[in-house]
Design a protein around this motif. Structure first.
Motif, PDB file in Angstrom:
ATOM      1  N   ALA A   1       7.515  22.424  14.038  1.00 39.70           N
ATOM      2  CA  ALA A   1       7.335  22.076  12.629  1.00 39.70           C
ATOM      3  C   ALA A   1       5.873  21.976  12.226  1.00 39.70           C
ATOM      4  CB  ALA A   1       8.051  20.757  12.321  1.00 39.70           C
TER       5      ALA A   1
ATOM      6  N   LEU B   1      14.066  19.552  10.439  1.00 34.53           N
ATOM      7  CA  LEU B   1      13.406  20.821  10.147  1.00 34.53           C
ATOM      8  C   LEU B   1      13.773  21.397   8.782  1.00 34.53           C
ATOM      9  CD1 LEU B   1      13.596  22.649  13.598  1.00 34.53           C
ATOM     10  CD2 LEU B   1      11.724  21.308  12.639  1.00 34.53           C
TER      11      LEU B   1
ATOM     12  N   HIS C   1       8.584  26.662   6.165  1.00 36.91           N
ATOM     13  CA  HIS C   1       8.255  27.777   7.045  1.00 36.91           C
ATOM     14  C   HIS C   1       9.211  27.895   8.235  1.00 36.91           C
ATOM     15  CE1 HIS C   1       6.077  24.193   8.400  1.00 36.91           C
ATOM     16  NE2 HIS C   1       6.175  24.679   9.623  1.00 36.91           N
TER      17      HIS C   1
ATOM     18  N   ARG D   1      11.097  21.727   6.173  1.00 41.23           N
ATOM     19  CA  ARG D   1       9.933  22.558   6.482  1.00 41.23           C
ATOM     20  C   ARG D   1      10.167  23.961   5.920  1.00 41.23           C
ATOM     21  NH1 ARG D   1       5.796  19.295   8.639  1.00 41.23           N
ATOM     22  NH2 ARG D   1       6.817  17.608   9.789  1.00 41.23           N
TER      23      ARG D   1
ATOM     24  N   ALA E   1       2.995  28.623   9.048  1.00 42.06           N
ATOM     25  CA  ALA E   1       2.946  28.286   7.622  1.00 42.06           C
ATOM     26  C   ALA E   1       1.932  29.134   6.860  1.00 42.06           C
ATOM     27  CB  ALA E   1       2.610  26.807   7.463  1.00 42.06           C
TER      28      ALA E   1
END
Length: 260
Positions: free
Chosen positions: A111, A137, A142, A140, A117
């Protein structure tokens, strides 16, 4: 030692001997007898042990600790293993994470990978049957999350059963990071619960590479249900407390052992 560490240690001692005494626990864990009594009452309420006069005896579920207690065990080793495993993941990879405290650490390490990212597209796809990992997750952007489906076990937050197999039958993983309850150089990887072992086995069959992650306390052991034989494991990531003899035994079976 915080409360969860103490509860984990208490359950470990109970698992070793089958019964414990309040005064002995108070001495071994360096707390008051009153604190131990409260801890035993708390664990008895969750049906993890049975209270007796002056102590407690093990229930048949005591070996399969709920995830919230496992988190405190070998925490620093699991964090190191998690970071080392996450470093093996290339951008764009599709990886599998089953449930467990060490696989949770891999998810956390993924993460915060800055290279994932760097664009609007997901940097990694994570397929998991663990509700807690998916929950961490999902926020997140990305990380693309795929959850297998199935019926959740409260002890591990893992989804299992026939409903969990449908998605896995239709996908391929680049790497499965396999958390285990035990792994032996001759017998292979094991889980305590047969339903979890079945789903984990299918995840290993759908992966191009199987990376077993296990702190040294799980090496040379076996549990109730086999996940996969040693021949299916390409890499084992463990900690520096692993004995040279055990490491050599895994290497003799063709496993690439990484010590962190």
């Amino acid at each position: 030692m915080d409360r969860y560490e103490r509860l984990s240690a208490l359950l470990d001692l109970l698992g070793q001997s089958g019964k414990v005494d309040v005064e002995d626990l108070a001495r071994d864990l360096d707390v008051s007898a009153a604190t131990i009594r409260r801890d035993l009452d708390h664990l008895a309420e969750q049906q993890l042990l049975t209270r007796t006069r002056g102590g407690a005896v093990a229930n048949n579920v005591a070996y399969d600790l709920p995830l919230r207690y496992k988190t405190a065990r070998h925490a620093s080793e699991k964090e190191r293993i998690g970071k080392a495993a996450a470093a093996l993941v290339s951008r764009g990879a599709v990886i599998g994470l089953n449930g467990g405290t060490t696989t949770t650490e891999i998810g956390r390490a993924l993460a915060i990978r800055p290279d994932f990212a760097q664009s609007d597209e997901p940097g990694v796809t994570v397929v998991t049957n663990a509700l807690n990992i998916a929950n961490e997750l999902a926020v997140r952007p990305h990380v693309k999350i795929v959850v297998t489906g199935g019926v959740a076990r409260p002890q591990s937050f893992e989804l299992s059963g026939p409903l969990a197999t449908r998605i896995l039958d239709e996908i391929t993983l680049d790497i499965i990071f396999l958390g285990v309850d035990a792994v032996d150089p001759l017998r292979g990887a094991y889980a305590h619960h047969e339903g979890e072992a079945s789903i984990n086995r299918l995840m290993t069959q759908r992966a191009r590479q199987v990376v077993c992650i296990a702190d040294s306390s799980k090496l040379g052991k076996h549990a109730f249900a086999q996940i996969c034989p040693t021949s299916a494991i390409s890499i084992l990531i463990t900690d520096s407390e692993a004995s040279a003899e055990t490491v050599a035994a895994f290497e003799a079976e063709g496993v690439d052992v990484r010590i962190v």
